[in-house]
Design a protein around this motif. Sequence first.
Motif, PDB file in Angstrom:
ATOM      1  N   GLN A  46     -15.427  -1.492  -9.611  1.00  0.00           N
ATOM      2  CA  GLN A  46     -15.207  -1.830  -8.247  1.00  0.00           C
ATOM      3  C   GLN A  46     -15.216  -3.479  -8.536  1.00  0.00           C
ATOM      4  O   GLN A  46     -16.412  -3.851  -8.881  1.00  0.00           O
ATOM      5  CB  GLN A  46     -15.957  -1.518  -7.360  1.00  0.00           C
ATOM      6  CG  GLN A  46     -15.673  -0.242  -6.861  1.00  0.00           C
ATOM      7  CD  GLN A  46     -16.460   0.595  -5.590  1.00  0.00           C
ATOM      8  OE1 GLN A  46     -17.212  -0.400  -4.952  1.00  0.00           O
ATOM      9  NE2 GLN A  46     -16.463   1.667  -5.349  1.00  0.00           N
ATOM     10  N   GLN A  78      -4.341  -0.769 -15.315  1.00  0.00           N
ATOM     11  CA  GLN A  78      -4.148  -0.542 -14.108  1.00  0.00           C
ATOM     12  C   GLN A  78      -5.162  -0.994 -12.983  1.00  0.00           C
ATOM     13  O   GLN A  78      -6.161  -1.114 -13.282  1.00  0.00           O
ATOM     14  CB  GLN A  78      -4.376   1.025 -13.723  1.00  0.00           C
ATOM     15  CG  GLN A  78      -2.969   1.968 -14.446  1.00  0.00           C
ATOM     16  CD  GLN A  78      -3.109   3.336 -14.080  1.00  0.00           C
ATOM     17  OE1 GLN A  78      -3.459   3.712 -12.730  1.00  0.00           O
ATOM     18  NE2 GLN A  78      -3.280   4.106 -15.023  1.00  0.00           N
ATOM     19  N   LYS A  80      -5.999  -1.349  -8.866  1.00  0.00           N
ATOM     20  CA  LYS A  80      -5.648  -0.819  -7.580  1.00  0.00           C
ATOM     21  C   LYS A  80      -6.085  -2.267  -6.765  1.00  0.00           C
ATOM     22  O   LYS A  80      -7.203  -2.755  -6.674  1.00  0.00           O
ATOM     23  CB  LYS A  80      -6.403   0.327  -7.170  1.00  0.00           C
ATOM     24  CG  LYS A  80      -5.856   1.438  -7.624  1.00  0.00           C
ATOM     25  CD  LYS A  80      -6.667   2.625  -6.734  1.00  0.00           C
ATOM     26  CE  LYS A  80      -5.821   3.960  -6.758  1.00  0.00           C
ATOM     27  NZ  LYS A  80      -6.141   4.537  -8.133  1.00  0.00           N
ATOM     28  N   ARG A  81      -4.959  -2.575  -5.926  1.00  0.00           N
ATOM     29  CA  ARG A  81      -5.203  -3.657  -4.911  1.00  0.00           C
ATOM     30  C   ARG A  81      -5.221  -3.314  -3.527  1.00  0.00           C
ATOM     31  O   ARG A  81      -4.848  -4.136  -2.628  1.00  0.00           O
ATOM     32  CB  ARG A  81      -4.119  -4.995  -5.207  1.00  0.00           C
ATOM     33  CG  ARG A  81      -4.231  -5.151  -6.849  1.00  0.00           C
ATOM     34  CD  ARG A  81      -3.604  -6.650  -7.056  1.00  0.00           C
ATOM     35  NE  ARG A  81      -4.432  -7.729  -6.933  1.00  0.00           N
ATOM     36  CZ  ARG A  81      -4.192  -9.111  -6.845  1.00  0.00           C
ATOM     37  NH1 ARG A  81      -3.029  -9.274  -6.912  1.00  0.00           N
ATOM     38  NH2 ARG A  81      -5.193  -9.865  -6.753  1.00  0.00           N
ATOM     39  N   ASN A  82      -5.726  -2.248  -3.159  1.00  0.00           N
ATOM     40  CA  ASN A  82      -5.352  -1.749  -1.725  1.00  0.00           C
ATOM     41  C   ASN A  82      -6.760  -2.105  -0.840  1.00  0.00           C
ATOM     42  O   ASN A  82      -6.872  -1.907   0.128  1.00  0.00           O
ATOM     43  CB  ASN A  82      -5.428  -0.194  -1.568  1.00  0.00           C
ATOM     44  CG  ASN A  82      -4.181   0.411  -2.732  1.00  0.00           C
ATOM     45  OD1 ASN A  82      -3.236  -0.434  -2.798  1.00  0.00           O
ATOM     46  ND2 ASN A  82      -4.412   1.452  -3.157  1.00  0.00           N
ATOM     47  N   GLN A 141     -10.715  -4.813  -5.143  1.00  0.00           N
ATOM     48  CA  GLN A 141      -9.908  -4.315  -6.073  1.00  0.00           C
ATOM     49  C   GLN A 141     -10.870  -3.258  -6.974  1.00  0.00           C
ATOM     50  O   GLN A 141     -11.959  -3.206  -7.114  1.00  0.00           O
ATOM     51  CB  GLN A 141      -9.368  -5.249  -7.227  1.00  0.00           C
ATOM     52  CG  GLN A 141      -8.826  -6.523  -6.439  1.00  0.00           C
ATOM     53  CD  GLN A 141      -8.206  -7.525  -7.594  1.00  0.00           C
ATOM     54  OE1 GLN A 141      -6.881  -7.519  -7.587  1.00  0.00           O
ATOM     55  NE2 GLN A 141      -8.917  -8.069  -8.356  1.00  0.00           N
ATOM     56  N   GLN A 142      -9.961  -2.527  -7.894  1.00  0.00           N
ATOM     57  CA  GLN A 142     -10.347  -1.481  -8.572  1.00  0.00           C
ATOM     58  C   GLN A 142      -9.877  -1.372  -9.969  1.00  0.00           C
ATOM     59  O   GLN A 142      -8.500  -1.541 -10.089  1.00  0.00           O
ATOM     60  CB  GLN A 142     -10.257  -0.206  -7.884  1.00  0.00           C
ATOM     61  CG  GLN A 142     -11.540   0.337  -7.062  1.00  0.00           C
ATOM     62  CD  GLN A 142     -11.258   1.678  -6.810  1.00  0.00           C
ATOM     63  OE1 GLN A 142     -10.353   2.146  -6.035  1.00  0.00           O
ATOM     64  NE2 GLN A 142     -12.048   2.484  -7.392  1.00  0.00           N
ATOM     65  N   TYR A 144     -10.037   1.326 -13.463  1.00  0.00           N
ATOM     66  CA  TYR A 144     -10.735   2.493 -14.298  1.00  0.00           C
ATOM     67  C   TYR A 144     -11.414   1.923 -15.524  1.00  0.00           C
ATOM     68  O   TYR A 144     -10.770   1.972 -16.337  1.00  0.00           O
ATOM     69  CB  TYR A 144      -9.884   3.741 -14.558  1.00  0.00           C
ATOM     70  CG  TYR A 144     -10.454   4.963 -15.042  1.00  0.00           C
ATOM     71  CD1 TYR A 144     -11.707   5.364 -14.589  1.00  0.00           C
ATOM     72  CD2 TYR A 144      -9.783   5.575 -16.120  1.00  0.00           C
ATOM     73  CE1 TYR A 144     -12.099   6.474 -14.882  1.00  0.00           C
ATOM     74  CE2 TYR A 144     -10.391   6.816 -16.620  1.00  0.00           C
ATOM     75  CZ  TYR A 144     -11.726   7.345 -16.056  1.00  0.00           C
ATOM     76  OH  TYR A 144     -12.312   8.507 -16.250  1.00  0.00           O
ATOM     77  N   GLN A 230      -6.906   6.248  -2.381  1.00  0.00           N
ATOM     78  CA  GLN A 230      -6.255   5.028  -3.050  1.00  0.00           C
ATOM     79  C   GLN A 230      -7.310   3.715  -2.577  1.00  0.00           C
ATOM     80  O   GLN A 230      -6.802   2.569  -3.048  1.00  0.00           O
ATOM     81  CB  GLN A 230      -4.881   4.640  -2.603  1.00  0.00           C
ATOM     82  CG  GLN A 230      -3.872   5.927  -3.009  1.00  0.00           C
ATOM     83  CD  GLN A 230      -3.510   6.010  -4.281  1.00  0.00           C
ATOM     84  OE1 GLN A 230      -3.482   5.119  -5.084  1.00  0.00           O
ATOM     85  NE2 GLN A 230      -3.549   7.177  -4.702  1.00  0.00           N
ATOM     86  N   HIS A 231      -8.435   4.088  -2.087  1.00  0.00           N
ATOM     87  CA  HIS A 231      -9.343   2.972  -1.815  1.00  0.00           C
ATOM     88  C   HIS A 231     -10.584   3.169  -2.411  1.00  0.00           C
ATOM     89  O   HIS A 231     -11.007   4.330  -2.445  1.00  0.00           O
ATOM     90  CB  HIS A 231      -9.262   2.685  -0.326  1.00  0.00           C
ATOM     91  CG  HIS A 231      -7.946   2.400   0.244  1.00  0.00           C
ATOM     92  ND1 HIS A 231      -7.202   3.336   0.590  1.00  0.00           N
ATOM     93  CD2 HIS A 231      -7.590   1.177   0.689  1.00  0.00           C
ATOM     94  CE1 HIS A 231      -5.921   2.974   1.129  1.00  0.00           C
ATOM     95  NE2 HIS A 231      -6.334   1.557   1.308  1.00  0.00           N
ATOM     96  N   SER A 275     -15.302   5.852  -6.144  1.00  0.00           N
ATOM     97  CA  SER A 275     -14.173   5.034  -6.668  1.00  0.00           C
ATOM     98  C   SER A 275     -13.431   6.054  -7.057  1.00  0.00           C
ATOM     99  O   SER A 275     -13.529   7.051  -7.838  1.00  0.00           O
ATOM    100  CB  SER A 275     -14.530   4.480  -8.025  1.00  0.00           C
ATOM    101  OG  SER A 275     -15.245   3.100  -7.473  1.00  0.00           O
ATOM    102  N   PRO A 278      -7.559   7.290 -11.911  1.00  0.00           N
ATOM    103  CA  PRO A 278      -6.103   7.590 -11.989  1.00  0.00           C
ATOM    104  C   PRO A 278      -5.877   9.044 -11.954  1.00  0.00           C
ATOM    105  O   PRO A 278      -4.871   9.387 -11.983  1.00  0.00           O
ATOM    106  CB  PRO A 278      -5.840   6.686 -13.109  1.00  0.00           C
ATOM    107  CG  PRO A 278      -6.620   5.966 -13.473  1.00  0.00           C
ATOM    108  CD  PRO A 278      -7.900   6.439 -12.988  1.00  0.00           C
TER     109      PRO A 278
END
Length: 374
Positions: A46, A78, A80-82, A141-142, A144, A230-231, A275, A278
């Motif tokens: 995170q 990868q 994640k920007r959710n 953001q996240q 892996y 997704q968050h 968290s 993927p």
Amino acid sequence: MTQLLIIGAGILGLSHAYAAAKRGLKVKVFERSATPLGASVRNFGQALVTGQPPGAMLDLARESRDIWAQWAQLSGLQLKRNGSYLFARNEAEEHLLEAFCAGRAQEHDYRVELLQGTAMNDLYGGQFRHHRAALHGLDDQQVYSREAIPALINYLCRELKVEFHFSTLVRDIEPGQLHSTAGTFRGEQIIVCSGHDYQTLLAEQIAELNPQICRLQMLRARPQVNLNLQHALLTGLSCVHYGAFADLPEAAPVQAQILRDAPHLHENGIHLLISPTPYGELIIGDSHHYGSDPSPFNAEQVDDWMIELAEQTLGCKIQVTERWQGVYGSRGPGPFSFLRVAPGVSVALMHTGVGMSVGPAMAESNIAQLLGEQ
């Protein structure tokens, strides 16, 4: 050409390597294991902006957010920007989130929105309607970490010609050179980014900071309902842990309620973070125990408490697939240190568990400082 030698291939070492190599410096990185195994791959991945306190840490987190976006584009990792959802489980936690949104969030431009009522009930098809409210941190953001760190190494090696020496222990350093199991190497600047190893290099200088080590119990689990999460998820427990909230007057009743109803959470430093990976699994934790040496022994009871919290938060049962121990450097004189201990020799240390959140920008600042940039 200036040559920079970096010891440690965790997030701090890689961030310094990127900041230097993109400026045209020739960079070599030394890592004692065959692949990074420390805090940078044992974490939640995170990169939180919302939790950082106003001031230097919030500024660094915002700058780091942009650097992560660059890395994702350049390396293909990868990202994640959710954002994240921080759930209020009771009235005290809801009041704290309301107060944060009405005051500090506006004053310091935190990009957040508070979901209540219908908006809360509609979240993930009603999966989380048993909570009172959710703070959506839009800038969080996240990654892996187990895949992101190797992807970053691959990019630095391939595109920026950073030279990596894995399975190489650096035994000693002095101005202008280091001595390792792979031989002696020369460089105009040396930066030690050795995480929570306070004894191999520059032990005397690091000891003056009186740092400690924090160990965490962590889990990977599969939810028994397909949440398609997704968050990143947090709860009001995190509000007494993160500086964005912890000093607000409305945090005191939240802390009092934890001490009254669940003192074991306070005693073991447990605040829930979840968290998604993927692969449909969840990384869940964590507890916090501090000392000069991390105990190798995990307590099953602590895992049970975290599983119970996770199931309450998710509204479903989970199946644990993996357990491990996180570990990071903590409790120094501030959230981080950058010491120039001899001509051309520096050490960069995090004293809190937010290296993924602020490390990229911190390194940018350190390299600029070393090169005498404004």
